[in-house]
Design a protein around this motif. Structure first.
Motif, PDB file in Angstrom:
ATOM      1  N   ALA A 114      -6.213  -8.486   3.040  1.00  0.00           N
ATOM      2  CA  ALA A 114      -6.112  -7.916   1.562  1.00  0.00           C
ATOM      3  C   ALA A 114      -5.399  -6.512   1.693  1.00  0.00           C
ATOM      4  CB  ALA A 114      -7.487  -7.849   1.003  1.00  0.00           C
ATOM      5  N   LEU A 115      -5.655  -6.080   2.672  1.00  0.00           N
ATOM      6  CA  LEU A 115      -4.988  -4.468   2.865  1.00  0.00           C
ATOM      7  C   LEU A 115      -3.500  -4.604   2.892  1.00  0.00           C
ATOM      8  CD1 LEU A 115      -7.951  -3.027   4.896  1.00  0.00           C
ATOM      9  CD2 LEU A 115      -6.948  -1.967   2.546  1.00  0.00           C
ATOM     10  N   THR A 116      -2.950  -5.105   2.081  1.00  0.00           N
ATOM     11  CA  THR A 116      -1.110  -5.242   2.222  1.00  0.00           C
ATOM     12  C   THR A 116      -0.770  -4.640   0.843  1.00  0.00           C
ATOM     13  OG1 THR A 116      -1.124  -7.597   1.800  1.00  0.00           O
ATOM     14  CG2 THR A 116      -1.436  -7.068   4.156  1.00  0.00           C
ATOM     15  N   GLY A 117       0.460  -4.567   0.821  1.00  0.00           N
ATOM     16  CA  GLY A 117       1.143  -4.460  -0.249  1.00  0.00           C
ATOM     17  C   GLY A 117       0.623  -3.272  -1.373  1.00  0.00           C
ATOM     18  N   PRO A 118       0.392  -3.339  -2.496  1.00  0.00           N
ATOM     19  CA  PRO A 118       0.013  -2.142  -3.399  1.00  0.00           C
ATOM     20  C   PRO A 118      -1.467  -2.111  -3.116  1.00  0.00           C
ATOM     21  CG  PRO A 118       0.225  -4.267  -4.419  1.00  0.00           C
ATOM     22  CD  PRO A 118       0.979  -4.422  -3.359  1.00  0.00           C
ATOM     23  N   HIS A 119      -2.221  -2.900  -2.279  1.00  0.00           N
ATOM     24  CA  HIS A 119      -3.719  -2.562  -2.268  1.00  0.00           C
ATOM     25  C   HIS A 119      -3.608  -2.133  -0.299  1.00  0.00           C
ATOM     26  CE1 HIS A 119      -4.826  -5.042  -5.589  1.00  0.00           C
ATOM     27  NE2 HIS A 119      -3.814  -5.615  -5.009  1.00  0.00           N
ATOM     28  N   ALA A 120      -2.768  -1.669  -0.054  1.00  0.00           N
ATOM     29  CA  ALA A 120      -2.923  -1.198   1.452  1.00  0.00           C
ATOM     30  C   ALA A 120      -3.688  -0.175   1.711  1.00  0.00           C
ATOM     31  CB  ALA A 120      -1.383  -0.953   2.035  1.00  0.00           C
ATOM     32  N   THR A 121      -3.844   0.727   0.625  1.00  0.00           N
ATOM     33  CA  THR A 121      -4.723   2.064   0.813  1.00  0.00           C
ATOM     34  C   THR A 121      -5.832   1.826  -0.195  1.00  0.00           C
ATOM     35  OG1 THR A 121      -3.375   3.317  -0.867  1.00  0.00           O
ATOM     36  CG2 THR A 121      -2.781   3.391   1.269  1.00  0.00           C
ATOM     37  N   ASP A 122      -6.218   0.776  -0.477  1.00  0.00           N
ATOM     38  CA  ASP A 122      -7.520   0.766  -1.524  1.00  0.00           C
ATOM     39  C   ASP A 122      -8.759   0.927  -1.005  1.00  0.00           C
ATOM     40  OD1 ASP A 122      -9.779  -1.128  -2.698  1.00  0.00           O
ATOM     41  OD2 ASP A 122      -8.309  -1.320  -4.307  1.00  0.00           O
ATOM     42  N   PRO A 123      -9.302   2.032  -1.643  1.00  0.00           N
ATOM     43  CA  PRO A 123     -10.523   2.412  -1.157  1.00  0.00           C
ATOM     44  C   PRO A 123     -11.783   1.626  -1.105  1.00  0.00           C
ATOM     45  CG  PRO A 123      -9.817   4.072  -2.583  1.00  0.00           C
ATOM     46  CD  PRO A 123      -9.158   2.800  -2.849  1.00  0.00           C
ATOM     47  N   ALA A 124     -11.950   0.635  -1.907  1.00  0.00           N
ATOM     48  CA  ALA A 124     -13.122  -0.299  -1.794  1.00  0.00           C
ATOM     49  C   ALA A 124     -12.774  -1.322  -0.546  1.00  0.00           C
ATOM     50  CB  ALA A 124     -13.161  -0.945  -3.000  1.00  0.00           C
ATOM     51  N   LEU A 125     -11.488  -1.760  -0.281  1.00  0.00           N
ATOM     52  CA  LEU A 125     -11.038  -2.548   0.656  1.00  0.00           C
ATOM     53  C   LEU A 125     -11.382  -1.780   2.007  1.00  0.00           C
ATOM     54  CD1 LEU A 125      -8.116  -4.213  -0.640  1.00  0.00           C
ATOM     55  CD2 LEU A 125     -10.360  -5.347  -0.300  1.00  0.00           C
ATOM     56  N   LEU A 126     -10.892  -0.513   2.219  1.00  0.00           N
ATOM     57  CA  LEU A 126     -11.254  -0.086   3.467  1.00  0.00           C
ATOM     58  C   LEU A 126     -12.498   0.284   3.886  1.00  0.00           C
ATOM     59  CD1 LEU A 126      -8.103   2.514   3.098  1.00  0.00           C
ATOM     60  CD2 LEU A 126      -8.603   0.914   4.887  1.00  0.00           C
ATOM     61  N   ALA A 145     -11.030   3.167  10.041  1.00  0.00           N
ATOM     62  CA  ALA A 145     -10.699   2.813   8.604  1.00  0.00           C
ATOM     63  C   ALA A 145     -11.111   3.809   7.615  1.00  0.00           C
ATOM     64  CB  ALA A 145     -11.646   1.449   8.427  1.00  0.00           C
ATOM     65  N   LEU A 146     -12.260   4.472   7.899  1.00  0.00           N
ATOM     66  CA  LEU A 146     -12.557   5.547   7.021  1.00  0.00           C
ATOM     67  C   LEU A 146     -11.668   6.800   7.134  1.00  0.00           C
ATOM     68  CD1 LEU A 146     -16.661   5.064   7.209  1.00  0.00           C
ATOM     69  CD2 LEU A 146     -15.157   4.738   5.477  1.00  0.00           C
ATOM     70  N   ASP A 147     -11.424   6.921   8.216  1.00  0.00           N
ATOM     71  CA  ASP A 147     -10.059   8.149   8.324  1.00  0.00           C
ATOM     72  C   ASP A 147      -9.006   7.709   7.445  1.00  0.00           C
ATOM     73  OD1 ASP A 147     -11.565   9.972  10.084  1.00  0.00           O
ATOM     74  OD2 ASP A 147     -10.994   8.928  11.864  1.00  0.00           O
ATOM     75  N   GLU A 154      -6.939  11.101  -0.774  1.00  0.00           N
ATOM     76  CA  GLU A 154      -7.101  12.656  -0.696  1.00  0.00           C
ATOM     77  C   GLU A 154      -8.209  13.079  -1.809  1.00  0.00           C
ATOM     78  OE1 GLU A 154      -5.579  17.248  -0.455  1.00  0.00           O
ATOM     79  OE2 GLU A 154      -4.192  15.810  -0.627  1.00  0.00           O
ATOM     80  N   GLY A 155      -9.295  13.615  -1.602  1.00  0.00           N
ATOM     81  CA  GLY A 155     -10.268  13.712  -2.422  1.00  0.00           C
ATOM     82  C   GLY A 155     -11.169  12.793  -2.754  1.00  0.00           C
ATOM     83  N   TYR A 156     -10.971  11.611  -2.360  1.00  0.00           N
ATOM     84  CA  TYR A 156     -11.814  10.280  -2.888  1.00  0.00           C
ATOM     85  C   TYR A 156     -13.328  10.437  -2.052  1.00  0.00           C
ATOM     86  CZ  TYR A 156     -13.630   5.647  -3.488  1.00  0.00           C
ATOM     87  OH  TYR A 156     -14.381   4.227  -3.726  1.00  0.00           O
ATOM     88  N   GLN A 157     -14.547  10.165  -2.670  1.00  0.00           N
ATOM     89  CA  GLN A 157     -15.887  10.412  -2.236  1.00  0.00           C
ATOM     90  C   GLN A 157     -16.583   9.041  -2.397  1.00  0.00           C
ATOM     91  OE1 GLN A 157     -17.176  13.141  -0.837  1.00  0.00           O
ATOM     92  NE2 GLN A 157     -14.988  14.069  -0.966  1.00  0.00           N
ATOM     93  N   SER A 158     -17.248   8.864  -1.592  1.00  0.00           N
ATOM     94  CA  SER A 158     -17.875   7.598  -1.581  1.00  0.00           C
ATOM     95  C   SER A 158     -19.460   7.627  -0.571  1.00  0.00           C
ATOM     96  CB  SER A 158     -17.549   6.340  -0.910  1.00  0.00           C
ATOM     97  OG  SER A 158     -18.255   5.405  -0.493  1.00  0.00           O
ATOM     98  N   ARG A 159     -20.450   7.565  -1.127  1.00  0.00           N
ATOM     99  CA  ARG A 159     -21.764   7.827  -0.492  1.00  0.00           C
ATOM    100  C   ARG A 159     -21.784   6.808   0.677  1.00  0.00           C
ATOM    101  NH1 ARG A 159     -23.364   8.403  -6.008  1.00  0.00           N
ATOM    102  NH2 ARG A 159     -24.326  10.612  -6.452  1.00  0.00           N
ATOM    103  N   ASP A 160     -21.376   5.462   0.455  1.00  0.00           N
ATOM    104  CA  ASP A 160     -21.474   4.271   1.264  1.00  0.00           C
ATOM    105  C   ASP A 160     -20.673   4.599   2.549  1.00  0.00           C
ATOM    106  OD1 ASP A 160     -23.514   3.036  -0.147  1.00  0.00           O
ATOM    107  OD2 ASP A 160     -22.152   1.518  -0.963  1.00  0.00           O
TER     108      ASP A 160
END
Length: 245
Positions: A114-126, A145-147, A154-160
């Protein structure tokens, strides 16, 4: 009421009789025996009244029977054939189901596809990928993956994501960094998990005073409303109490 019980019994035994008489004994008889309620309704709609097969009620009955008899059918079909799972959202949904069943390799495969094309950097997928890699025991891969998530968002925050990062550091033996991550989560993450994990890490590292302070703070903060916490958080409070002198 007795009349409804009688009607239900008549429907049930009528369906069994019909299944035997018409040669549908193998498959339907099993369903009728295992699921006398929904099985009877499904049989009536799909076999006695076949025109109902395409109706909404018929489709609901079909899904209910399938979910009861073979709850993993959808997951098995999709996870073993990525071509049937086309969109990134669908791949994420199936991957999450794989994680619930601890099918780590399937989940990783789906997230990576799923991490391809426009979704290659999608936070939820990573984040999902990092969770699957952690579950498999690939703690460095989980960190990577988290790095990547932080590098590309940049600046994205996720407790999980933050919690998985701290746990991965701990599992890799990077205890000082893990302790810093757990401390940063205290008050930011919902629930007592970060506080108690920090206390357990300090106890394991030979810091009993810091550990006790962490356990007491968790009990003080959450113990008074323990009945309002979800089961996982209540278990963390119980763990803190078990580790107090």
């Amino acid at each position: 009421m007795p009349i409804f019980g009688l009607l239900g019994a008549l429907l049930y035994f009528g369906c069994i009789f019909h299944a035997i008489k018409t040669g549908r004994i193998n498959y339907w008889l099993m369903i009728l025996i295992l699921l006398p309620g929904i099985g009877s309704v499904a049989y009536l709609l799909l076999e006695v009244l076949p025109a109902a097969r395409q109706s909404r009620t018929g489709q609901v009955a079909i899904k209910a029977v399938i979910d009861k008899v073979d709850p993993d059918r959808m997951l098995r079909e999709h996870a073993t054939n990525l071509e049937t799972v086309e969109s990134a959202d669908n791949k994420r949904f199936v991957a999450e189901e794989c994680i619930k069943r601890e099918q780590w390799d399937d989940a990783i495969r789906l997230y990576r596809s799923a991490l391809t094309g426009p979704h290659a950097t999608d936070p939820a997928l990573l984040i999902g990928l990092s969770r699957a890699l952690f579950g498999k025991g690939d703690f460095q891969g989980s960190l990577d993956a988290l790095d990547a998530l932080q590098r590309d968002n940049e600046g994205y925050q996720s407790r999980d994501g933050h919690m998985i990062y701290a746990r991965s550091l701990e599992m890799l033996g990077r205890f000082g960094e893990a302790a810093t991550e757990y401390r940063s989560l205290i008050g930011y993450a919902l629930g007592p998990e970060a506080q108690v994990r920090y206390g357990l890490l300090m106890k394991a590292r030979g810091e009993p005073r810091l550990a006790e302070d962490a356990f007491r703070e968790a009990v003080k903060t959450y113990g008074r409303r323990v009945n309002k916490l979800d089961p996982a958080d209540r278990e963390w409070i119980a763990e803190a109490e078990r580790n107090l002198p």
